[in-house]
Design an enzyme around this catalytic site. Sequence first.
Site, PDB file in Angstrom:
ATOM      1  N   HIS A 160       0.830  -1.203   0.000  1.00 36.88           N
ATOM      2  CA  HIS A 160       0.000   0.000   0.000  1.00 36.88           C
ATOM      3  C   HIS A 160       0.863   1.252   0.000  1.00 36.88           C
ATOM      4  O   HIS A 160       0.602   2.203  -0.755  1.00 36.88           O
ATOM      5  CB  HIS A 160      -0.915   0.014   1.233  1.00 36.88           C
ATOM      6  CG  HIS A 160      -2.125  -0.848   1.110  1.00 36.88           C
ATOM      7  ND1 HIS A 160      -2.055  -2.219   1.034  1.00 36.88           N
ATOM      8  CD2 HIS A 160      -3.453  -0.528   1.079  1.00 36.88           C
ATOM      9  CE1 HIS A 160      -3.286  -2.717   0.950  1.00 36.88           C
ATOM     10  NE2 HIS A 160      -4.149  -1.717   0.977  1.00 36.88           N
ATOM     11  N   HIS A 181       0.783  -3.710   9.124  1.00 38.42           N
ATOM     12  CA  HIS A 181       2.180  -3.574   8.736  1.00 38.42           C
ATOM     13  C   HIS A 181       2.975  -3.019   9.906  1.00 38.42           C
ATOM     14  O   HIS A 181       2.466  -2.212  10.696  1.00 38.42           O
ATOM     15  CB  HIS A 181       2.353  -2.620   7.553  1.00 38.42           C
ATOM     16  CG  HIS A 181       2.162  -3.265   6.218  1.00 38.42           C
ATOM     17  ND1 HIS A 181       3.001  -4.243   5.736  1.00 38.42           N
ATOM     18  CD2 HIS A 181       1.236  -3.060   5.254  1.00 38.42           C
ATOM     19  CE1 HIS A 181       2.599  -4.612   4.539  1.00 38.42           C
ATOM     20  NE2 HIS A 181       1.519  -3.916   4.223  1.00 38.42           N
TER      21      HIS A 181
END
Length: 221
Positions: free
Chosen positions: A142, A191
């Site tokens: 992302h 993440h």
Amino acid sequence: MKIQFLKDFYSNSSAKLLISLLFLVIAFFVLAVITDEMVLEKENNIDFVIFKFFNTHIVRNSLTGFMYAITQFSSATFIKIVYPFLIVVLLLFKLYRKALFTFVAGVGGLLLIYGMKMFFARPRPPYPLLYKEETFSFPSGHATFGFIFYGTLAYFIWLTDLPKVWKYIAMVFLIALSLTIGFSRVYLRVHYPSDVVGGFCLGYSWLFLMIFAFRKWYPID
């Protein structure tokens, strides 16, 4: 010859050139440090300190929905729709070089992300906030692709004839959006912070090299 090209790269604006090259060097350095210390050596204490800070001071029920919405602006589903759409629009307007740039930057970026994820095979953080991701963690796709995509849009806007004030507003907005997407990945705990910072560094480096290469061998402006 090379020095002269570098000067022409930003229309003889040495300040912009030096700043861009400085960021490139910093990006490579930070990416190397993260890869060595946090991914290979598994020294992720800083990551968990940041997670603890988020949990204590930032994570709120009222903010979680917004973070989830923001993260969708660089999701696989979003990119699969918007990125080809951008290329088609550029082709319809006969902006073939911009379409080629978009394709090469996007496909190359995806290959970099996939290759690095498979090579390092870093597991995802434990205890995600809303949902669990199944792919590997480093680097953040992302963050990387968001920077490439929105950075490409910012670059194209900069090449237009819009007044500079609007160019700066658009660029600040797009860069802020890509940074917020990365922030949302840490917020949602899908993440590690180092995945996101590494993704930003990778995305910036790849986009810079693409702009450099195209301006030298296949100018689009």
